[in-house]
Design an enzyme around this catalytic site. Structure first.
Site, PDB file in Angstrom:
ATOM      1  CB  CYS A 118      39.879  33.415  60.271  1.00  0.00           C
ATOM      2  SG  CYS A 118      40.375  33.877  58.664  1.00  0.00           S
TER       3      CYS A 118
ATOM      4  CG  HIS B 224      37.686  36.510  61.762  1.00  0.00           C
ATOM      5  ND1 HIS B 224      38.948  36.950  62.092  1.00  0.00           N
ATOM      6  CD2 HIS B 224      37.437  36.322  60.679  1.00  0.00           C
ATOM      7  CE1 HIS B 224      39.458  36.868  61.074  1.00  0.00           C
ATOM      8  NE2 HIS B 224      38.420  36.508  59.980  1.00  0.00           N
TER       9      HIS B 224
ATOM     10  CG  ASN C 124      40.563  39.062  57.901  1.00  0.00           C
ATOM     11  OD1 ASN C 124      41.261  38.362  58.901  1.00  0.00           O
ATOM     12  ND2 ASN C 124      39.795  38.622  57.135  1.00  0.00           N
TER      13      ASN C 124
HETATM   14  O1  UT7 Z   1      38.862  36.086  57.208  1.00  0.00           O
HETATM   15  C1  UT7 Z   1      38.283  35.516  56.128  1.00  0.00           C
HETATM   16  C2  UT7 Z   1      36.771  35.863  55.981  1.00  0.00           C
HETATM   17  N1  UT7 Z   1      36.797  36.738  54.776  1.00  0.00           N
HETATM   18  C3  UT7 Z   1      35.690  37.455  54.899  1.00  0.00           C
HETATM   19  O2  UT7 Z   1      35.161  37.394  55.614  1.00  0.00           O
HETATM   20  C4  UT7 Z   1      35.554  38.307  53.468  1.00  0.00           C
HETATM   21  C5  UT7 Z   1      34.057  38.434  53.232  1.00  0.00           C
HETATM   22  N2  UT7 Z   1      33.633  39.196  52.157  1.00  0.00           N
HETATM   23  C6  UT7 Z   1      33.627  40.517  52.336  1.00  0.00           C
HETATM   24  O3  UT7 Z   1      34.043  41.000  53.236  1.00  0.00           O
HETATM   25  C7  UT7 Z   1      33.188  41.249  50.886  1.00  0.00           C
HETATM   26  O4  UT7 Z   1      32.728  40.450  50.028  1.00  0.00           O
HETATM   27  C8  UT7 Z   1      34.452  42.149  50.178  1.00  0.00           C
HETATM   28  C9  UT7 Z   1      34.699  43.406  51.293  1.00  0.00           C
HETATM   29  C10 UT7 Z   1      35.748  41.302  50.047  1.00  0.00           C
HETATM   30  C11 UT7 Z   1      34.096  42.727  48.852  1.00  0.00           C
HETATM   31  O5  UT7 Z   1      32.782  43.238  49.099  1.00  0.00           O
HETATM   32  P1  UT7 Z   1      31.485  43.074  48.265  1.00  0.00           P
HETATM   33  O6  UT7 Z   1      30.539  44.263  48.440  1.00  0.00           O
HETATM   34  O7  UT7 Z   1      31.166  42.051  48.233  1.00  0.00           O
HETATM   35  O8  UT7 Z   1      32.162  43.703  46.585  1.00  0.00           O
HETATM   36  P2  UT7 Z   1      32.294  42.639  45.398  1.00  0.00           P
HETATM   37  O9  UT7 Z   1      33.423  41.943  45.429  1.00  0.00           O
HETATM   38  O10 UT7 Z   1      30.816  42.454  44.888  1.00  0.00           O
HETATM   39  O11 UT7 Z   1      32.913  43.796  44.234  1.00  0.00           O
HETATM   40  C12 UT7 Z   1      32.193  45.196  44.028  1.00  0.00           C
HETATM   41  C13 UT7 Z   1      32.856  45.977  43.155  1.00  0.00           C
HETATM   42  C14 UT7 Z   1      33.611  45.104  41.994  1.00  0.00           C
HETATM   43  O12 UT7 Z   1      33.465  46.018  40.732  1.00  0.00           O
HETATM   44  P3  UT7 Z   1      32.401  45.807  39.568  1.00  0.00           P
HETATM   45  O13 UT7 Z   1      32.428  44.524  39.136  1.00  0.00           O
HETATM   46  O14 UT7 Z   1      31.096  45.909  40.367  1.00  0.00           O
HETATM   47  O15 UT7 Z   1      32.715  46.998  38.793  1.00  0.00           O
HETATM   48  C15 UT7 Z   1      34.856  44.861  42.154  1.00  0.00           C
HETATM   49  O16 UT7 Z   1      35.761  44.831  40.870  1.00  0.00           O
HETATM   50  O17 UT7 Z   1      33.990  46.384  43.834  1.00  0.00           O
HETATM   51  C16 UT7 Z   1      35.181  46.440  43.180  1.00  0.00           C
HETATM   52  N3  UT7 Z   1      36.189  46.034  44.193  1.00  0.00           N
HETATM   53  C17 UT7 Z   1      36.887  47.047  44.445  1.00  0.00           C
HETATM   54  N4  UT7 Z   1      37.014  48.736  44.110  1.00  0.00           N
HETATM   55  C18 UT7 Z   1      37.721  49.370  44.813  1.00  0.00           C
HETATM   56  C19 UT7 Z   1      36.895  45.107  44.544  1.00  0.00           C
HETATM   57  N5  UT7 Z   1      37.646  45.322  45.392  1.00  0.00           N
HETATM   58  C20 UT7 Z   1      37.907  46.785  45.363  1.00  0.00           C
HETATM   59  C21 UT7 Z   1      38.689  47.736  46.009  1.00  0.00           C
HETATM   60  N6  UT7 Z   1      38.622  48.961  45.531  1.00  0.00           N
HETATM   61  N7  UT7 Z   1      39.844  47.071  46.942  1.00  0.00           N
END
Ligand code: UT7
Length: 322
Positions: free
Chosen positions: A111, A247, A279
């Site tokens: 990125c 980004h 993204n």
């Molecule tokens: O360009 C590269 C740079 N990348 C980034 O900048 C990404 C940076 N990270 C993020 O933007 C965030 O961490 C994410 C958007 C990827 C994830 O958000 P989060 O608030 O950190 O969620 P999480 O990974 O902690 O997941 C929370 C919950 C989980 O369920 P449980 O374990 O709490 O039951 C996941 O399984 O959300 C669940 N989950 C989803 N649910 C519905 C993960 N993805 C999804 C989804 N739909 N697509």
């Protein structure tokens, strides 16, 4: 030595896939994607290649710049999703647009790729090895996604952005960049498996894996610090900056960076396109730059900040005069 942007261009695949569409493919919802990321839709390739999108963006940038492809000395493509291991996407673009006098190569800085490419161009300009460059950030990330992993496949999109830049004596170009390979596992996509009679491991095709929270924390800590350093080097303060072009990974990251830089909640100086594009890794910053340019948001002499961060891990922040 500074960089002057002569023209910009961008290209997105025709197919728009909404969050509701994705909810038909994996266990997700519009509410989850929108509230956690700000993303509402993304453009996904139904056949458009990284090279084709790069060529479309480049032609638009050349047209805006009003220069011939033969006058380009250097073509750099930032991409992690090329169509071919070799030749490079940059060489394919060179052939397509007829930039017969250019040196062309790709870089893999994920990125941060467009920013790293701009800095390489600045180095060529300083040395006198080039005067005019075509810098592209382009991805067909849908190629490297695991379409059963809701944690990653909903986040990314496909597209390309391009800029024609020229060397100039006056003006501004300050960049701060860095890499932290020790944290590389946080965002990784393995190469294609080795399959030959001598290789003993049972290898399989692999796709993108991300520790989202680790990348999130890295971004909100590293990006504002890098931007502040670049602004200090340039002698520029928040009041001097017209726009921060960041980004486009997650609206919450952009809000957090905005707060740390400006102390306020306003995103006025932080334009976003992630709602419609997701993204696009190396494509995000140049597509956003082209969007701001074509919307008439930028005038000659405006000071802008651009920043990228992502796999590697890598990051870069630059201050320049438009
Ligand atoms: O360009 C590269 C740079 N990348 C980034 O900048 C990404 C940076 N990270 C993020 O933007 C965030 O961490 C994410 C958007 C990827 C994830 O958000 P989060 O608030 O950190 O969620 P999480 O990974 O902690 O997941 C929370 C919950 C989980 O369920 P449980 O374990 O709490 O039951 C996941 O399984 O959300 C669940 N989950 C989803 N649910 C519905 C993960 N993805 C999804 C989804 N739909 N697509």
């Amino acid at each position: 030595m500074a960089l002057k942007i002569l023209g910009t261009g961008s290209a997105l695949p025709e197919k728009i896939v909404t969050n509701d569409d994705l909810a038909q493919v994996v266990d997700t919802s519009d509410e989850w994607i929108r509230s956690r990321t700000g993303i509402e839709a993304r453009h996904l390739s139904t056949g458009e290649t990284t090279t084709e999108l790069s060529v479309r963006a480049s032609r638009l940038a050349l047209e805006m710049a009003g220069v011939d492809a033969e006058t380009i000395d250097l073509i750099i493509v930032g991409t992690v999703s090329p169509d071919t291991y070799f030749p490079s996407t940059a060489c394919c673009v060179q052939a397509a647009i007829g930039a017969v006098n250019a040196v062309a190569f790709d870089i893999n800085a994920a990125c941060s790729g467009f920013m790293f490419g701009m800095e390489i161009a600045a180095s060529y300009f300083s040395k006198g090895s080039a005067k005019r460059a075509l810098i592209i950030g382009a991805e067909v990330l849908s190629r490297v996604m695991d379409w059963t992993d809701r944690g990653t496949c909903v986040l990314f999109g496909d597209g390309a952005g391009a800029a024609i830049v020229e060397s100039r004596e006056d003006g501004l170009w300050e960049l701060v960049q860095g890499s932290d390979g020790a944290k590389g596992e946080a965002l990784i996509c393995k190469n294609r498996p080795i399959q030959n009679p001598y290789y003993k491991e049972a290898d399989k095709v692999d796709y993108t894996h991300m520790d989202g929270q680790a990348v999130f924390k890295f971004a909100v800590r590293t990006v504002p610090a890098a931007i502040k350093q670049a602004m200090e080097k340039a002698g520029v303060e928040d009041g001097d900056v017209k726009y921060y072009l960041l980004h486009q990974a997650n609206i919450r990251i952009i809000e957090s960076v905005a707060k740390r830089l400006t102390g306020g909640d306003s995103l006025e100086k932080f334009p976003t396109i992630l709602q419609k594009c997701g993204n696009i890794s190396a494509g995000s910053v140049p597509i956003l730059l082209d969007y701001a340019n074509r919307e008439g948001m930028l005038s000659e002499g405006d000071k802008i900040v651009m920043a990228g961060f992502g796999a590697g891990l890598t990051w870069a922040a630059a201050v320049m005069e438009f």
